[in-house]
Design a protein around this motif. Structure first.
Motif, mmCIF file in Angstrom:
data_model
loop_
_atom_site.group_PDB
_atom_site.id
_atom_site.type_symbol
_atom_site.label_atom_id
_atom_site.label_comp_id
_atom_site.label_asym_id
_atom_site.label_seq_id
_atom_site.Cartn_x
_atom_site.Cartn_y
_atom_site.Cartn_z
ATOM 1 N N ILE A 150 24.164 54.614 -99.429
ATOM 2 C CA ILE A 150 23.421 54.729 -98.167
ATOM 3 C C ILE A 150 22.563 53.491 -97.934
ATOM 4 O O ILE A 150 22.521 52.928 -96.851
ATOM 5 N N SER A 151 21.879 53.093 -98.997
ATOM 6 C CA SER A 151 20.863 52.056 -98.843
ATOM 7 C C SER A 151 21.474 50.666 -98.703
ATOM 8 O O SER A 151 21.064 49.889 -97.861
ATOM 9 N N LEU A 194 11.747 54.289 -102.889
ATOM 10 C CA LEU A 194 10.394 53.818 -102.595
ATOM 11 C C LEU A 194 10.409 52.554 -101.763
ATOM 12 O O LEU A 194 9.589 52.366 -100.878
ATOM 13 N N ASP A 203 12.777 51.549 -99.805
ATOM 14 C CA ASP A 203 13.509 51.699 -98.552
ATOM 15 C C ASP A 203 13.189 53.074 -97.987
ATOM 16 O O ASP A 203 13.853 54.048 -98.279
ATOM 17 N N ARG A 204 12.136 53.130 -97.179
ATOM 18 C CA ARG A 204 11.679 54.439 -96.734
ATOM 19 C C ARG A 204 12.685 55.135 -95.843
ATOM 20 O O ARG A 204 12.694 56.352 -95.739
ATOM 21 N N ARG A 205 13.547 54.339 -95.209
ATOM 22 C CA ARG A 205 14.516 54.973 -94.338
ATOM 23 C C ARG A 205 15.503 55.788 -95.174
ATOM 24 O O ARG A 205 15.808 56.930 -94.860
ATOM 25 N N THR A 206 16.001 55.192 -96.262
ATOM 26 C CA THR A 206 16.887 55.926 -97.144
ATOM 27 C C THR A 206 16.162 57.136 -97.706
ATOM 28 O O THR A 206 16.726 58.205 -97.870
ATOM 29 N N GLU A 214 13.918 58.919 -96.264
ATOM 30 C CA GLU A 214 13.915 59.982 -95.269
ATOM 31 C C GLU A 214 15.240 60.732 -95.295
ATOM 32 O O GLU A 214 15.286 61.944 -95.242
ATOM 33 N N VAL A 215 16.342 59.947 -95.381
ATOM 34 C CA VAL A 215 17.657 60.573 -95.372
ATOM 35 C C VAL A 215 17.879 61.353 -96.658
ATOM 36 O O VAL A 215 18.563 62.355 -96.683
ATOM 37 N N PHE A 216 17.273 60.882 -97.734
ATOM 38 C CA PHE A 216 17.653 61.387 -99.038
ATOM 39 C C PHE A 216 16.592 62.129 -99.812
ATOM 40 O O PHE A 216 16.645 62.215 -101.017
ATOM 41 N N ARG A 217 15.631 62.666 -99.069
ATOM 42 C CA ARG A 217 14.581 63.394 -99.775
ATOM 43 C C ARG A 217 15.159 64.515 -100.622
ATOM 44 O O ARG A 217 14.661 64.828 -101.676
#
Lengths: 343, 344
Positions: free
Chosen positions: A117-118, A179, A181-184, A186-189
């Motif tokens: 994803i990242s 940490l 890549d906050r976008r990843t 969000e997707v991957f919590r």
């Protein structure tokens, strides 16, 4: 539990008293249990609904039922896959501590998905599934290679330690990526704790081919694992191509654990607890152990998920936490009893 | 690559939307933007003692090298005419320099230099802060721990948050920073200007006043739960400043001392409100939420009174409100809320 461990330590193959009758009684019992668990999973939750709501599309609570059908199906599938994968792993490695969560397979799948994803920008579910499977496979191979170093080869405890070490490393790398890549993140919590909630039929459908293939390979494995248990030399003497058999079972493990992790996130201990409990009931023959483990895993995860919905209202506790609550004490119990010498 | 495109598209859309609904917002910008340059230190300002969660910090003389921590203290400092030498890097919703448009605009007006941006991903960057040789570290809106406070105190005077981490209102931040920098009179002016920008937004959008809202953070990867912000969070606080009210159900289920809570998606239908606001990763997410059997039952979603905010910069203006970001949020975000209140 004592019976379990006795069976683990000294597999007493073929002397289970009247296996056919036991099998039959167990079947009735399990069917009743399965009906109860599935019904509870459909009806009980943050909002408990009446059975009439399930098929009444005009009822205001019908959407809740609509969400619980795929949720229950996913819990059953993921639970069956994890337990089956754990049973195959325990048989293949002759290691009573084997579990996809403990031997690094789940962490490998998680890490590979986060990387996909990242860094690779994979967004489709199928794409992520392939990465999860690749990660699972690499982690499994790496753990066995690490544990195989040294004179006495891959002993159960060395495998567990190698698995724990790799899991720790992969988990911290995963956290590191999340940490930075906050976008990843969000997707991957949900990658930090496994859950079967909030996913539709499409998610299950995407994973189904891998799960089915995994089950088919495991079915082949059920017949060869008993022979492999006799030792490589003897199995070879009986005409088996040992490396091929091992590869097939290994592939089944990776497919089942990898796909389950891709669908639900990391859920540990199901693959450990269920085969041990099932072995106590039906004996150590893999032709019986594997199918019953699948059934047991499906029921355990579904029951744990249902329980997780009601223990802490108005929120829900993810199934990954619930299985750890059950599984961790059992894991310590196995280690403390010192019965980890092999199957 | 894909990400950038989506963000760019979302930003473009937001600009387009806000361009359609300008009008009286221009004046708000004009009034709030110019910041008095230095000179504005109060007479007999120092020494001054500022109390905070970890004790009281005495500042003996006017600080010249200020480092800020958290997502809004640098804004507050800059709104008082002081350019920090170091500030937390804005990794979520920030631009390439780790800064924000409202900070950069104010910085340009002061002809200031971009502060050293320090990442807080791995906790307080104590060593990097020490290298900047600050004489004051402001962390009124941050989330530093007591251990970090003690380490930082060895580097320079530190002013932490008043009560709880990440929960300081912009008014409290402004007051504390105003005292620490010896600019309480200017702080009062800045506060009045900022409140005026909120009042003007409320005047420009009377349709939002008195309306109830739920501010949530839904995610497509786990649609079995609804994370919502409690009335103690800065987002709801800013909307209530605007004259909106928290939905009664949120008042009821929110726990004291928590800035967010989680609700099972099976209770989605309970979230009665005039408007439902959520963050979203992309514009496609709203369709996914609406289609979901459980989340689709959220009354605001069902009736089309919904705002799914995809622009992280806008979202940040609201989540880390400051005298600089509030005028921005009022201009960009409030028209979107007003649209959602009217429904689609």
């Amino acid at each position: 539990m004592t019976t379990t461990l006795a069976v683990v330590a000294e597999p007493d193959r073929g002397t289970t008293p009247d296996p056919a009758r036991r099998h039959w009684r167990a079947l009735v019992l399990v069917l009743l249990l399965a009906a109860a668990v599935v019904t509870a999973s459909l009806l009980v939750g943050s909002r408990t609904i009446s059975p009439a709501v399930l098929f009444d599309s005009s009822h205001p609570q019908h959407p809740i039922a609509l969400a619980r059908f795929p949720r229950t199906a996913l819990a059953l599938a993921v639970g069956a896959a994890l337990a089956l994968s754990g049973a195959c792993m325990q048989g293949l490695t002759r290691n009573p501590l084997a579990d996809p969560g403990i031997l690094g397979v789940t962490a490998g799948a998680s890490f590979a998905m986060v990387v996909a994803i990242s860094f690779v920008g994979i967004s489709t579910l199928t794409g992520r599934l392939f990465f999860a499977l690749l990660g699972a496979a690499l982690a499994a191979v790496l753990v066995h290679a690490l544990a195989g170093l040294g004179r006495d080869g891959a002993t159960p405890v060395k495998l567990a330690i190698a698995g724990a070490a790799l899991t720790a490393a992969l988990t911290s790398w995963t956290s590191g990526i999340l940490l930075s890549d906050r976008r990843t993140m969000e997707v991957f919590r949900f990658w930090q704790v496994g859950t079967v909630g909030g996913r539709g039929w499409d998610v299950l459908a995407a994973g189904a081919p891998f799960l089915v293939l995994g089950v088919l390979l495991a079915a082949y494995g059920a017949r060869v694992l008993d022979l492999l248990a006799l030792g490589d030399d003897l199995a070879r003497g009986l005409g088996r191509r040992v490396w091929l058999d091992r590869a097939v079972v290994g592939l089944a493990i990776v497919l089942l654990a990898g796909a389950a992790t891709a669908l639900a996130g990391p859920i540990a201990f199901v693959g450990l607890v269920v085969p041990h409990a099932v072995r106590a009931l039906v004996g150590a023959h893999h032709t019986r152990l594997l199918p019953w483990s699948a059934v047991g895993g499906a029921l355990l995860v579904t029951a744990a998920d249902t329980l997780g919905r009601v223990v802490l209202p108005p929120t829900e506790v993810q199934v990954g936490i619930m299985t750890a609550v059950v599984g961790l004490p059992f894991f310590f119990h196995l280690i403390r009893r010192g019965r980890v010498s092999g199957l | 690559m894909r990400r950038t495109t989506i963000t760019a598209a979302a930003a473009g859309l937001t600009l387009l939307l806000s361009a359609c609904s300008t009008g009286s917002t221009d004046t708000a910008e004009d009034e709030a933007a110019p910041v008095e340059p230095s000179s504005s230190v109060d007479a007999d300002a120092f020494p001054v003692t500022v109390e905070h969660a970890f004790g009281a910090t005495e500042i003996e003389a006017e600080p010249t090298r200020v480092v800020t921590m958290g997502w809004s203290d640098h804004d507050v400092v800059l709104s008082l005419g002081v350019v920090p030498v170091g500030a937390t890097e804005i990794s979520w919703g920030g631009n390439e320099q780790g800064s924000t448009p409202w900070f950069d605009d104010a910085l340009a007006e002061l002809d200031g230099e971009q502060p050293e941006r320090l990442s807080d991903a791995d906790g307080a960057p104590v060593d990097e802060i020490a290298q900047l040789e600050p004489d004051l570290i402001l962390a009124t809106g941050s989330g530093i721990t007591e251990a970090e406070y003690k380490k930082l105190s060895k580097v320079a005077d530190v002013v932490a948050y008043p009560d709880a981490p990440w929960a300081t209102s912009w008014q409290d931040s402004l007051e504390m920073v105003g005292s620490a920098l010896g600019r309480t009179a200017l702080a009062d002016e800045v506060r009045a200007d900022t409140e005026a920008s909120i009042a003007e937004a409320a005047e420009a959008h009377p349709e939002v006043v008195g309306k109830s809202f739920v501010f949530a953070s839904l995610t497509t990867t786990d649609m079995s739960k609804i994370d919502y912000y409690t009335p103690e969070d800065n987002r709801p606080r800013l909307l209530t400043d605007l004259g909106m009210v928290n939905a009664p159900v949120i008042e009821k289920i929110s726990e004291k001392g928590a800035f967010y809570g989680t609700l099972s998606a099976e209770r989605a239908a309970d979230l009665e409100s005039d408007v439902f606001i959520t963050y979203a990763e992309s514009d496609k997410d709203l369709a996914a939420f609406t289609k979901d059997p459980l989340l689709g039952q959220i009354p605001g979603l069902k009736s089309g009174h919904v705002l799914a905010s995809t622009d992280q910069t806008d979202a940040l203006g609201l989540s880390a409100p400051s005298p600089l970001s509030i005028p921005y949020a009022m201009e960009k975000f409030v028209p979107l809320v007003a649209e959602a209140v009217q429904g689609s």
